[in-house]
Design an enzyme around this catalytic site. Structure first.
Site, mmCIF file in Angstrom:
data_model
loop_
_atom_site.group_PDB
_atom_site.id
_atom_site.type_symbol
_atom_site.label_atom_id
_atom_site.label_comp_id
_atom_site.label_asym_id
_atom_site.label_seq_id
_atom_site.Cartn_x
_atom_site.Cartn_y
_atom_site.Cartn_z
ATOM 1 N N LYS A 105 0.871 -1.180 0.000
ATOM 2 C CA LYS A 105 0.000 0.000 0.000
ATOM 3 C C LYS A 105 0.906 1.229 0.000
ATOM 4 C CE LYS A 105 -2.754 2.934 2.918
ATOM 5 N NZ LYS A 105 -3.498 3.144 4.162
ATOM 6 N N GLY A 166 -7.697 9.049 9.947
ATOM 7 C CA GLY A 166 -7.948 9.120 11.391
ATOM 8 C C GLY A 166 -8.965 10.165 11.808
ATOM 9 N N ALA A 192 -9.345 5.445 4.467
ATOM 10 C CA ALA A 192 -9.188 6.566 5.404
ATOM 11 C C ALA A 192 -10.438 7.438 5.514
ATOM 12 C CB ALA A 192 -8.020 7.464 5.027
ATOM 13 N N GLY A 193 -10.722 7.834 6.742
ATOM 14 C CA GLY A 193 -11.768 8.821 6.993
ATOM 15 C C GLY A 193 -13.105 8.249 7.421
ATOM 16 N N ASN A 214 -8.845 1.707 9.820
ATOM 17 C CA ASN A 214 -8.093 1.357 11.017
ATOM 18 C C ASN A 214 -8.685 2.035 12.251
ATOM 19 O OD1 ASN A 214 -4.506 1.025 11.703
ATOM 20 N ND2 ASN A 214 -6.188 0.940 13.126
ATOM 21 N N THR A 215 -8.586 3.373 12.278
ATOM 22 C CA THR A 215 -8.983 4.103 13.480
ATOM 23 C C THR A 215 -10.453 3.903 13.840
ATOM 24 O OG1 THR A 215 -7.352 5.739 12.818
ATOM 25 C CG2 THR A 215 -8.801 6.356 14.615
#
Lengths: 263, 83
Positions: A105, A166, A192-193, A214-215
């Protein structure tokens, strides 16, 4: 899926059942990381590449101990790289570490406040990596032209952000994501986001092939429960996309027939 | 202790020391130390790792032939949790 044919998607020649890809950062400990990932049903998981803690970590559990590469597809990232050169170096180290595994990635960041991608450095790195035989899944912004050009360059998947890494802000630019999906001949994954399950479902409803997060899981009050929610959201969003939603209308349309009314 | 280990130790003692940078920190190693010797000394156990020297990847297959030079920047990396 109610149909007979499983709804798989393909990355670098390998078929996957789960369209949820997860990161492994920000968890409380290895146990929680492992439990959340198992619950999410993800088959592709990202890891970062960092200096070994010399002399301190011989018996410390390693992330790869809980993610055996024969069970998960390990997706090393270039997080923290702000130029093409360090991103390429990171990928080469990752490939060596994983015995020649070519899938990476690529993310080349532009500034610390937004963590938005540096698109020009991303192109430079992608070109070099592809020439060197890497299968590049590329993190980029939600610009359809950039996405198209990254595909043209030979990236095997294009991963536009929904919102800053994040941030948990959800999909800020739905129409761009839809345009990117409609133009693409490679898998498009929102990366993301995403903040909560409805964001993930929305990405899938827009036609994305998958979502990388992830977050949203790791920073939930209960990461394991959120991993479960995300798994369902991805499946629900995918099915809704395949089903084809009804057109939205401004005013009501009665669900019960008018005919046969007795009052 | 195996005879080979003893011989290695004797040969190490006969070499003069030099400085390298290992993961950003000064580290003293004997002259002509090979990457294999350094890796052994670092006692990395079973974990997966990769090494670059002065910004260039050093494939595992080259560890035994690669001799460290004074001032080398050696980076030993591994996988950690990340998104």
């Amino acid at each position: 899926m109610p149909e007979n044919r499983p709804d798989t998607f393909t990355i670098a020649g390998k078929e996957y059942n789960s369209r949820l890809l997860v990161g492994t950062g920000k968890y409380k400990d290895m146990q929680e990381t492992g439990d959340a990932i198992a619950t999410s049903g993800a088959e592709i998981v990202t890891v970062a590449v960092r200096r070994t803690n010399i002399g301190q970590n011989k018996n410390e559990p390693n992330i790869l101990d809980i993610l055996p590469p024969d069970r998960y597809t390990i997706l090393p990232n270039t997080a923290g790289c702000y130029d093409a050169e360090t991103a390429v170096r990171t990928c080469k180290l990752a490939r060596e570490m994983l015995d020649g595994h070519n899938l990476v990635k690529l993310e080349v960041l532009g500034d610390e406040k937004t963590l938005f991608p540096d698109v020009m450095q991303t192109f430079t790195a992608a070109e070099e990596l592809i020439k060197d035989g890497f299968d590049v899944m590329v993190y980029t912004n939600d610009d359809p032209i950039v996405a198209r050009e990254l595909e043209k360059l030979g990236c095997i998947a294009v991963m536009p952000l929904a919102a800053p890494i994040g941030s948990g802000l959800g999909i800020r630019n739905k129409l761009n994501i839809r345009t990117i999906v409609e133009n693409a001949n490679v898998p498009i994954l929102v990366d993301a986001g995403v903040g909560t399950a409805s964001d993930a479902a929305e990405a899938m409803e827009l036609g994305c092939d998958g979502v990388l997060m992830n977050t949203a899981i790791a920073a939930a009050d209960n990461p394991i429960l959120m991993a479960s929610a995300m798994k369902k959201a991805i499946e629900a969003g995918r099915e809704a996309f395949l089903a084809g939603r009804m057109p939205a209308k401004r005013f009501a349309s009665a669900s019960s027939p008018i005919e046969g009314m007795f009052f | 202790m195996r005879l080979q280990d003893t011989l290695n130790q004797i040969s190490q003692l006969r070499r003069s020391p030099m400085q390298i940078h290992l993961n950003g920190e000064e580290q003293q190693v004997s002259e002509n130390t090979t990457m294999s010797e350094l890796v052994q000394k670092l006692n990395l156990g079973e974990q997966r790792f990769a090494i670059e020297v002065n910004g260039e990847l050093l494939p595992r297959g080259s560890f035994s032939q690669h001799q460290l030079q004074p001032g080398d920047q050696v980076e030993v990396v591994q996988a950690i949790g990340g998104g």
